[in-house]
Each structure stands twice: as C-alpha cells, then as structure tokens.
Design an enzyme around this catalytic site. Structure first.
Site, PDB file in Angstrom:
ATOM      1  N   HIS A 182      53.556 -61.841  67.687  1.00 40.08           N
ATOM      2  CA  HIS A 182      52.587 -61.962  68.782  1.00 40.08           C
ATOM      3  C   HIS A 182      53.325 -62.566  69.968  1.00 40.08           C
ATOM      4  CE1 HIS A 182      48.636 -60.600  67.602  1.00 40.08           C
ATOM      5  NE2 HIS A 182      48.831 -61.081  66.396  1.00 40.08           N
ATOM      6  N   ASP A 190      47.117 -63.143  69.777  1.00 42.99           N
ATOM      7  CA  ASP A 190      46.625 -64.002  68.696  1.00 42.99           C
ATOM      8  C   ASP A 190      45.695 -65.071  69.252  1.00 42.99           C
ATOM      9  OD1 ASP A 190      48.866 -64.974  70.072  1.00 42.99           O
ATOM     10  OD2 ASP A 190      49.657 -66.076  68.362  1.00 42.99           O
ATOM     11  N   TYR A 228      43.986 -47.429  86.331  1.00 42.02           N
ATOM     12  CA  TYR A 228      43.230 -48.426  87.093  1.00 42.02           C
ATOM     13  C   TYR A 228      43.939 -49.775  87.050  1.00 42.02           C
ATOM     14  CZ  TYR A 228      39.591 -44.978  86.011  1.00 42.02           C
ATOM     15  OH  TYR A 228      38.881 -43.827  85.842  1.00 42.02           O
ATOM     16  N   GLU A 270      48.641 -74.464  72.731  1.00 48.99           N
ATOM     17  CA  GLU A 270      47.329 -74.413  72.091  1.00 48.99           C
ATOM     18  C   GLU A 270      46.314 -75.356  72.737  1.00 48.99           C
ATOM     19  OE1 GLU A 270      48.688 -73.101  67.568  1.00 48.99           O
ATOM     20  OE2 GLU A 270      48.418 -75.221  68.026  1.00 48.99           O
TER      21      GLU A 270
END
Length: 435
Positions: free
Chosen positions: A106, A111, A306, A379
C-alpha cells in the site's frame, strides 16, 4: 449536534487497527477479494446493510432517523495496493507495520482510506438519530487502473442509486500532518495517455542516408510536442507532458526499423486544453512522420478524462463545517496535485469534495512520495480525516445547498460515452455486474 472530533478520537484505535490489517495484507488492483471480504465482515459486525458489486467493490447504506430534507451523501474510499517492493524502514526508521506480501505494498494510502471510511461508518451508524437523510458507503476496487469504477457506476445506474453530493479523502504526502487541504476547483489533474510506434526504414549506421530513422523522427516529434505546450495551448491553464517509455534498437551501429514511445499529458481542462492538445499531437506525429519518410501506429491515445474538481459551494461549506469542528488553522490550501484519481468521475455525476489530508511528518518519516517504496502515513491524522468525513455528511444533509442543477443531466450511457466508451465497452461493463 454531537461532537464529532471526540467520537473520532474514540473510534481511532479501531481505525488504526484496520489500517494495519489492510497494510499487512495488500492486494493488487482487480485482486482485492480478501480485502472486500474483510470490509463486508466489518459492515456485518456494525449491522450495516451492503451489497458486493462484482468487479467493482462494496456499496453500503445507512439511513438516518432524524427528520430531514430527503438528501443523500456518498462517502468514498479505495482499497487496492501497488506492485511495489516495500522497504522495511520509512524515511526515519522502522515502520509501525509492514506488508506481508512480497512485492505488493500500500504505497498510496488506500489502506488508510478504507480504514477511515470504516471508522466514519461506525460513528454514523451508531448515531442514526443525528442523520437527517441517507449515507451511501462506496468502497472502490482497482482505483489505480480505473478497473473498479465503471462497474460501480453501472451498478448504481441499474439499481437507481443516486446522491446529492460525494465526499472523499486522500492522504497526501506533500502536505504537513495536521492539515486538511480543501481546494476550490481543480484539485487533481486528469491524465491523457499515449503509446505510439513509429515505423521507419532500418539500415546500417555507416549509411544513414539509405535509412529513414525512426529515432530522428521521434526527436523531431518530441521537440515539437514540447514546443506545442507553449505555442498551441493557452498559457493560463496548466499542461504537463512527459515521455516515460522509449524503446528502439538493439545495437549501436544499426538504425532500427521501429521505435515506440509512450507517456502522459496532465491537465485540468478537457475542452480548452485536453482536446486541443490531442488534436495537436496527432497533427505533429502524422506530419513529422510524413516528412521523415515514416508512418505511425497509435497503440493507445486516450481522450482526456475528468479532473478532480471540488465544487465551489460544496468545498466552501466543507471548509466552514470542518473548520468549526477542528479549528480554522487546520484548513489548508495546498497547490493542486498533478496526479489523477477516479473520484473525478463521481464528481462529474454529482458535485462533491475531495479532501487532501496531510501525512508529511519528518519525525515519523512519513514524507516519501506516493507510489514509492518508502511511502508511509502518519496514523495520527486519521482522527482528522474521520472528523472531516462525518462532519461534512451530517451537516450537508441538514443544509440548504441544492446541487440538482449541477448534477449530470444525461443517462449513465451518455456518461460512459462522454468518457470515451464504445457501445461494446459499455455492454461489457454491465455484463460484469451480472456475474
């Protein structure tokens, strides 16, 4: 009104644990079966009704019980990983968690996006009495190659699923942690890809006069394309051009017959920049090939898609409600991001907001570029992202904002056509969701 940030802090351990699960168990685009299964298990545990969209993802539903104005908000996350071999350390030291799948990582924050939306869903589902309308949870597969969005849109069309606005989050390595970037208008560019083979006439390096070198032809094409950015396109709207693949020849003293080059243009305006540049590219390639005695095969030349475009009224509203919850100093105005995102298709269907949540924290080593083996996310920013998601959804449902005039007016078939799909391609998409 409930204190969303306090609820986001309370649910944060769950969000962090989910992010670490998804990070340790990454799956490539179109292969996210276990990821989708786990998302479904989490929604089951919350008691949230959902449907699995074949080859597309998951759509979940939360219906509020508070009297409202009949509005619906769509909240989106993507969930696929990348074919990147992860470094065990980030820019500052060991990661808090590592991929358990060799060569899959990831490396773009998906994630975190999935975990953030699950956390927001948990809060919203536990406070239905504060929701004055409907919430659609939109978990998208294969964002990296655009493989999941078509099936999600076809499924929504087939089942009459619509919304008044959409909101998405992207964790953003170029913005400092603790900030949420809410840009008015063009937020992420669109890509226009090309892959072209020049057919010339090979020969020995000692007699270039007896050959029609595709290499000489390419050099002229490349220089003309670079010049075209200045002479054929308005200077008031951005366009970047890069060639990332160049293949020709095998030895130094032989002129090859063929050369293949491929790259992308990035832009924000389809009409004034995208289509004019595509037309210019074709004229340059065909004209210079003719001048050099060569021909061209267009292996790929896509229409401009787009850009991610934040609706001015919706993003101003987001700044207001998110700033009220987290403090106005949290709201940032970073430069637009020249990467591309399939969320742009949702915003073309309905006005919406794409929030760029900063994760750049030098102390934690979370500043590496996206799609990089050192990429990592802070995080501690999840609480902000969850707060932004929930705050926008709750407040929009109770607002007087009317987006009906700015929603897509045609059918979904018209929409696919506008994206460059043929009738056969559209039929194939709808067949996938019936599998």
């Amino acid at each position: 009104m409930m204190k969303v940030y306090e609820l986001a802090k309370a649910v944060d351990p769950y969000v962090v644990s989910m992010r670490r699960y998804f990070h340790e168990n990454p799956e490539l685009s179109n292969q996210e079966d276990k990821t989708i299964e786990r998302i479904g298990q989490e929604l089951d545990a919350m008691g949230i009704r959902y449907e699995v969209v074949p080859k597309g993802g998951i759509i979940g539903y939360i219906e509020g019980t508070k009297p409202g104005k009949g509005k619906t908000v769509l909240l989106r996350a993507d969930c696929d990983a990348l074919p990147v071999l992860e470094k065990k350390d980030n820019l500052a030291g060991p990661r808090v968690c590592c991929s358990k799948v060799d060569g899959v990582m990831h490396a773009c924050g998906h994630d975190g996006h999935t975990a953030i939306l699950l956390g927001a869903a948990k809060i919203l589902n536990e406070h239905k009495d504060e929701i004055a309308g409907k919430i659609i949870l939109f978990f998208e597969r294969a964002e990296e190659n655009g493989g999941g969005m078509p099936q999600m849109l076809a499924y929504m069309d087939k089942h009459g699923i619509t919304a008044d606005t959409c909101y998405g989050t992207h964790l953003f390595a170029m913005l400092e942690s603790g900030k949420i970037g809410l840009i008015t208008g063009g937020t992420m560019s669109t890509a226009m890809g090309f892959n072209i083979t020049i057919h010339g006439k090979g020969g020995h390096g000692s007699r270039p006069d007896q050959a029609n070198s595709p290499i000489d032809c390419f050099v002229a094409i490349y220089n003309a394309l670079q010049a075209a950015r200045l002479t054929k396109i308005t200077p008031f709207k951005p366009l970047t051009l890069s060639v990332g693949l160049l293949q020709a020849g095998a030895v130094s003293n032989v002129i090859p017959n063929d050369l293949t080059f491929a790259g992308t243009a990035r832009l924000f305006d389809r009409e004034e920049v995208g289509y004019p540049f595509k037309e210019t590219l074709i004229k340059i390639v065909d004209g210079i090939c003719a001048a050099y005695g060569c021909t061209a095969t267009y292996n790929q030349l896509s229409d401009p898609a787009y850009p991610v475009y934040n609706d001015p009224e919706c993003v101003e509203f987001a700044r207001k409600v998110v700033g009220a919850e987290l403090g106005e100093d949290v709201i940032a105005q970073p430069e637009p991001w020249m990467a591309s995102e399939s969320f742009s298709r949702l915003q073309k269907l309905m006005p919406g907001v794409f929030a760029l949540v900063g994760v750049n924290n030098p102390e934690k080593g979370t500043g590496a570029a996206h799609h990089n083996e050192y990429f990592d996310i802070d995080e501690d920013t999840f609480k902000l992202a969850v707060t932004g998601t929930v705050s926008y959804a709750l407040n929009f449902l109770e607002s007087d904002i009317d987006t009906s005039a700015r929603k897509w007016k045609g059918t979904m078939h018209d929409f696919f056509k506008d994206m460059g799909y043929t009738d056969e391609m559209i039929e194939a998409v709808y067949k996938k969701i019936e599998a």
